[in-house]
Design an enzyme around this catalytic site. Structure first.
Site, PDB file in Angstrom:
ATOM      1  CB  SER A 183      68.918  10.322   3.838  1.00  0.00           C
ATOM      2  OG  SER A 183      68.235   9.447   2.988  1.00  0.00           O
ATOM      3  CG  HIS A 211      71.043  11.266   7.984  1.00  0.00           C
ATOM      4  ND1 HIS A 211      72.150  11.677   7.281  1.00  0.00           N
ATOM      5  CD2 HIS A 211      70.405  10.373   7.195  1.00  0.00           C
ATOM      6  CE1 HIS A 211      72.166  11.067   6.107  1.00  0.00           C
ATOM      7  NE2 HIS A 211      71.129  10.266   6.029  1.00  0.00           N
ATOM      8  CE  LYS A 242      75.342   8.697   6.033  1.00  0.00           C
ATOM      9  NZ  LYS A 242      74.160   7.915   5.728  1.00  0.00           N
TER      10      LYS A 242
HETATM   11  C1  LIG Z   1      74.127   6.680   4.789  1.00  0.00           C
HETATM   12  C2  LIG Z   1      72.909   5.904   5.155  1.00  0.00           C
HETATM   13  C3  LIG Z   1      72.940   4.524   5.295  1.00  0.00           C
HETATM   14  C4  LIG Z   1      74.155   3.717   4.919  1.00  0.00           C
HETATM   15  O1  LIG Z   1      75.166   3.865   5.843  1.00  0.00           O
HETATM   16  P1  LIG Z   1      76.674   3.594   5.379  1.00  0.00           P
HETATM   17  O2  LIG Z   1      77.386   3.359   6.640  1.00  0.00           O
HETATM   18  O3  LIG Z   1      77.106   4.822   4.652  1.00  0.00           O
HETATM   19  O4  LIG Z   1      76.635   2.395   4.484  1.00  0.00           O
HETATM   20  C5  LIG Z   1      71.821   3.875   5.740  1.00  0.00           C
HETATM   21  N1  LIG Z   1      70.690   4.555   6.014  1.00  0.00           N
HETATM   22  C6  LIG Z   1      70.604   5.891   5.863  1.00  0.00           C
HETATM   23  C7  LIG Z   1      69.330   6.590   6.179  1.00  0.00           C
HETATM   24  C8  LIG Z   1      71.713   6.603   5.404  1.00  0.00           C
HETATM   25  O5  LIG Z   1      71.627   7.921   5.221  1.00  0.00           O
END
Ligand SMILES: *Cc1c(COP(=O)(O)O)cnc(C)c1O
Length: 399
Positions: A183, A211, A242
């Protein structure tokens, strides 16, 4: 005493340029954001990779879902909060992953953080070793620390070191744990090689595709579609806040894994189910992602990534102290080094009407503070050029 204790530590954060603050947004998610204070900014910071968060069809689907199902779920899934809207969404998600995980079932969670806590704690029992990439998301790290399992972390992407750990591993069960798209760097894990190692050493692979889901693969089914993988050993976590533009997350895996999570995962059991209206809207989001609108948006996002990377590569040539990550994805960090410098650059961009967040330790390793640029299919080529011009102007004015 407590207040003084905390204030002392907050001052230390200030001194190290590590104090974070929130910005209050007055407009819906999109490239152009109205801030208070701050006015209108061109934003390169959301994870809304396909530009769906404010899509009129999803806004309408959410309203329609609320008219059909009401506003809230009223209870946890195992009590009375599990509606047909949730069940149908789980079936659709299972269908997406079945070409990659035979007979997969899906289980919905309120967030990716909670899904990762569930996976690590429910699967990571005392008979298990969790073998985790050091740059995994905080939720996987925290979940692994909560778990009864042994935790071994390997340096980012060093599959030779992972293989040594697998060879020496003494527990009967082994779980390799990795982000599919990292990320803060945007690079992809070598999932085919991770699966090969899992097969060779009788391990399983937990993949966090926060992602990749919606973005990777011809149909947007994520990193497993991108790499064309299929195995019962894959345990997949995708997030819905996302690229999918809404909120929530899911795990897709072998039916027995899913049943075990349902029986034992505390972050599944002891929390209120997502509003069913949201589950209803998420089905509309999946239809957009999989169909022609999604395909067009993924192509547009790839064009945007290519345009930005070409421009950043020219910039980095003039400022060799900065570097560009090896990222083929919508996450495009410009690594500048010091915390102060990253903050100053972010502020200089803001003065030119651009919103690009500075990311500092402990989110990234010390000495690798960066501007984390994220792109969306909603960005226009002229907007990306505006960012490149502003970065070039900022570089000129550096001492
Ligand atoms: C954003 C993210 C999460 C958490 O997801 P949410 O639904 O926002 O709690 C978990 N793992 C990664 C790699 C992320 O980027």
């Amino acid at each position: 005493m407590l207040i003084e204790h905390l204030n002392r530590q907050l001052l230390e954060l200030d001194a190290a340029a590590l104090r974070r603050r929130r910005r209050t947004v007055l407009s819906p998610c999109g490239p152009s954001q109205q801030l208070q204070p701050g006015g209108q900014l061109l934003a390169f910071c959301s994870n809304d990779y396909l530009g769906l968060a404010s899509h009129p069809e999803l806004v309408e689907a959410l309203a329609e879902g609320a008219r059909r199902w009401g506003a809230g779920s009223g209870a946890s899934h195992l009590v009375s909060g599990h509606s047909l809207a949730h069940a149908e969404l789980e079936q659709e998600l299972a269908r997406w992953l079945q070409p990659h995980i035979p007979a997969a079932q899906a289980l919905l969670f309120c967030s990716g953080f909670m899904a990762n806590l569930a996976l690590m704690t429910a699967l990571g029992d005392a008979q298990t070793t969790l073998l985790a990439d050091k740059l995994n998301h905080a939720s996987l790290i925290d979940g692994a620390l909560l778990a009864k399992a042994r935790l071994q972390r390997y340096p980012h992407g060093r599959l030779d070191q992972l293989e040594r750990l697998l060879r020496d591993c003494q527990t009967p069960l082994k779980l390799i744990v990795t982000d599919a798209v990292f990320s803060m760097d945007g690079d992809l894990a070598d999932l085919p090689e991770l699966l090969r190692l899992a097969e060779a050493y009788d391990a399983w692979v937990v993949i966090d595709d926060a992602h990749g889901f919606g973005v990777l693969g011809a149909q947007g089914h994520g990193s497993l579609e991108h790499f064309g993988l299929c195995s019962e050993r894959l345990i997949y976590m995708g997030t819905l806040g996302k690229a999918a533009g809404l909120s929530g997350a899911f795990v897709a895996a072998h039916p027995t894994v899913i049943e075990w999570l349902l029986q034992r995962a505390r972050s599944y059991i002891y929390t209120t189910a997502l509003p069913p209206a949201l589950a209803h809207a998420l089905r509309a989001s999946l239809a957009l992602i999989e169909g022609p609108p999604g395909q067009q948006r993924r192509a547009r996002l790839q064009d945007n990534v290519a345009q930005l990377r070409a421009g950043l590569a020219a910039l980095v040539e003039r400022q060799p102290a900065w570097s560009l990550a090896q990222s083929p994805t919508a996450i495009q960090p410009l690594i500048v080094g010091g915390n102060d410098l990253a903050m100053r650059l972010s502020a200089a961009l803001e003065a030119q009407g651009l919103w690009v967040p500075a990311i500092r330790p402990p989110t990234v390793p010390a000495g690798t503070a960066r501007l984390r640029i994220t792109l969306s299919a909603a960005h226009e080529p002229a907007q990306i050029q505006r960012l490149l011009d502003a970065l070039a102007a900022t570089l000129e004015s550096q001492p």
